[in-house]
Scaffold this motif. Sequence first.
Motif, PDB file in Angstrom:
ATOM      1  N   LEU A 179       2.016   0.739  -5.734  1.00 27.58           N
ATOM      2  CA  LEU A 179       3.143  -0.036  -6.267  1.00 27.58           C
ATOM      3  C   LEU A 179       4.175  -0.313  -5.173  1.00 27.58           C
ATOM      4  O   LEU A 179       4.756  -1.406  -5.117  1.00 27.58           O
ATOM      5  CB  LEU A 179       3.794   0.715  -7.428  1.00 27.58           C
ATOM      6  CG  LEU A 179       3.047   0.636  -8.759  1.00 27.58           C
ATOM      7  CD1 LEU A 179       3.604   1.667  -9.732  1.00 27.58           C
ATOM      8  CD2 LEU A 179       3.148  -0.767  -9.360  1.00 27.58           C
ATOM      9  N   ALA A 180       4.381   0.664  -4.298  1.00 29.98           N
ATOM     10  CA  ALA A 180       5.316   0.467  -3.187  1.00 29.98           C
ATOM     11  C   ALA A 180       4.818  -0.645  -2.264  1.00 29.98           C
ATOM     12  O   ALA A 180       5.612  -1.447  -1.764  1.00 29.98           O
ATOM     13  CB  ALA A 180       5.490   1.772  -2.413  1.00 29.98           C
ATOM     14  N   LEU A 181       3.496  -0.703  -2.037  1.00 29.55           N
ATOM     15  CA  LEU A 181       2.930  -1.780  -1.228  1.00 29.55           C
ATOM     16  C   LEU A 181       3.193  -3.144  -1.870  1.00 29.55           C
ATOM     17  O   LEU A 181       3.566  -4.107  -1.188  1.00 29.55           O
ATOM     18  CB  LEU A 181       1.427  -1.578  -1.049  1.00 29.55           C
ATOM     19  CG  LEU A 181       0.964  -0.425  -0.162  1.00 29.55           C
ATOM     20  CD1 LEU A 181      -0.561  -0.359  -0.139  1.00 29.55           C
ATOM     21  CD2 LEU A 181       1.502  -0.570   1.261  1.00 29.55           C
ATOM     22  N   LEU A 182       2.980  -3.227  -3.180  1.00 33.34           N
ATOM     23  CA  LEU A 182       3.231  -4.481  -3.890  1.00 33.34           C
ATOM     24  C   LEU A 182       4.694  -4.891  -3.796  1.00 33.34           C
ATOM     25  O   LEU A 182       5.018  -6.072  -3.610  1.00 33.34           O
ATOM     26  CB  LEU A 182       2.833  -4.341  -5.363  1.00 33.34           C
ATOM     27  CG  LEU A 182       1.350  -4.197  -5.696  1.00 33.34           C
ATOM     28  CD1 LEU A 182       1.159  -4.158  -7.210  1.00 33.34           C
ATOM     29  CD2 LEU A 182       0.539  -5.321  -5.086  1.00 33.34           C
ATOM     30  N   GLN A 183       5.578  -3.921  -3.937  1.00 31.64           N
ATOM     31  CA  GLN A 183       7.006  -4.219  -3.902  1.00 31.64           C
ATOM     32  C   GLN A 183       7.445  -4.698  -2.526  1.00 31.64           C
ATOM     33  O   GLN A 183       8.250  -5.634  -2.409  1.00 31.64           O
ATOM     34  CB  GLN A 183       7.798  -2.993  -4.347  1.00 31.64           C
ATOM     35  CG  GLN A 183       7.618  -2.692  -5.832  1.00 31.64           C
ATOM     36  CD  GLN A 183       8.114  -1.310  -6.231  1.00 31.64           C
ATOM     37  OE1 GLN A 183       8.304  -0.438  -5.382  1.00 31.64           O
ATOM     38  NE2 GLN A 183       8.293  -1.096  -7.521  1.00 31.64           N
ATOM     39  N   ARG A 184       6.917  -4.077  -1.467  1.00 29.80           N
ATOM     40  CA  ARG A 184       7.283  -4.504  -0.116  1.00 29.80           C
ATOM     41  C   ARG A 184       6.754  -5.918   0.167  1.00 29.80           C
ATOM     42  O   ARG A 184       7.438  -6.731   0.781  1.00 29.80           O
ATOM     43  CB  ARG A 184       6.748  -3.506   0.918  1.00 29.80           C
ATOM     44  CG  ARG A 184       7.537  -2.212   0.985  1.00 29.80           C
ATOM     45  CD  ARG A 184       7.235  -1.445   2.251  1.00 29.80           C
ATOM     46  NE  ARG A 184       5.899  -0.884   2.250  1.00 29.80           N
ATOM     47  CZ  ARG A 184       5.586   0.324   1.765  1.00 29.80           C
ATOM     48  NH1 ARG A 184       6.537   1.081   1.228  1.00 29.80           N
ATOM     49  NH2 ARG A 184       4.357   0.770   1.826  1.00 29.80           N
ATOM     50  N   GLU A 185       5.541  -6.192  -0.285  1.00 29.29           N
ATOM     51  CA  GLU A 185       4.978  -7.524  -0.081  1.00 29.29           C
ATOM     52  C   GLU A 185       5.776  -8.586  -0.841  1.00 29.29           C
ATOM     53  O   GLU A 185       6.060  -9.668  -0.312  1.00 29.29           O
ATOM     54  CB  GLU A 185       3.516  -7.558  -0.531  1.00 29.29           C
ATOM     55  CG  GLU A 185       2.851  -8.902  -0.316  1.00 29.29           C
ATOM     56  CD  GLU A 185       1.394  -8.924  -0.754  1.00 29.29           C
ATOM     57  OE1 GLU A 185       0.780 -10.018  -0.684  1.00 29.29           O
ATOM     58  OE2 GLU A 185       0.870  -7.871  -1.173  1.00 29.29           O
TER      59      GLU A 185
END
Length: 224
Positions: A195-201
């Motif tokens: 989820l953190a990866l999605l948010q950063r992207e």
Amino acid sequence: MAGKLGRTGRWAWGGLLVVPLAVVGFAVAKPVKVLPRLGPAPIFRLVDADGRAVTHEQMRGRPVLYSFFTTSADDRVGSVMTRHLLALQDRWSRGSPDAASPTPLLVTITLDPERDTPARLKAWAERVGVDPQRWLLLTGAGLAVKLVVGTGFGVYYETPPGNYDSRYVLVDAAGEIRAVYRGPQLDVATVAADLALLQREAAARGAARLAYAAAHWFACYPVR
């Protein structure tokens, strides 16, 4: 004049070399990580535990973790999945990994729509401690559920429900499937990291946006 042309030529060749070296460096170092784009999530129109219509369009704008099981006491796989989902619900109730990002949503689609009516889903939700603001329970006509779960998400299950392919599916805020976790066990920490990866992207702008596009091109995916 020849000397100037020679220097210019060397600069030109040097410039041409920088691009492929940068590409190779990016592909090897993979400075930006992304989750793969696995295809669009299916469209649907189902009903929630209050009998209200819910569509796929209402899921847009926030990441969603889908799951599929029944509320039957005999569904031991579903009981294990429920435990992990409650752990995620508790984690998210204490705050999103990024306060500026939308809070993720849990959505469970029953595999037994004949018995899992809205009233039964509501009673089950109250019994296990589901927060309706963070976790939606959906049901509908048998064929509608079959099309969404079986055809759309590719989850095999028997009718009437018996054995089924337990999995969780992570969909991003744009409605794209980004990760599939084989169940019934679920590593909550892995989901939080994804989820953190999605948010950063989603938050990337300008040059960073181009870097994320390149990360997809070079398949810069997390190692599992």
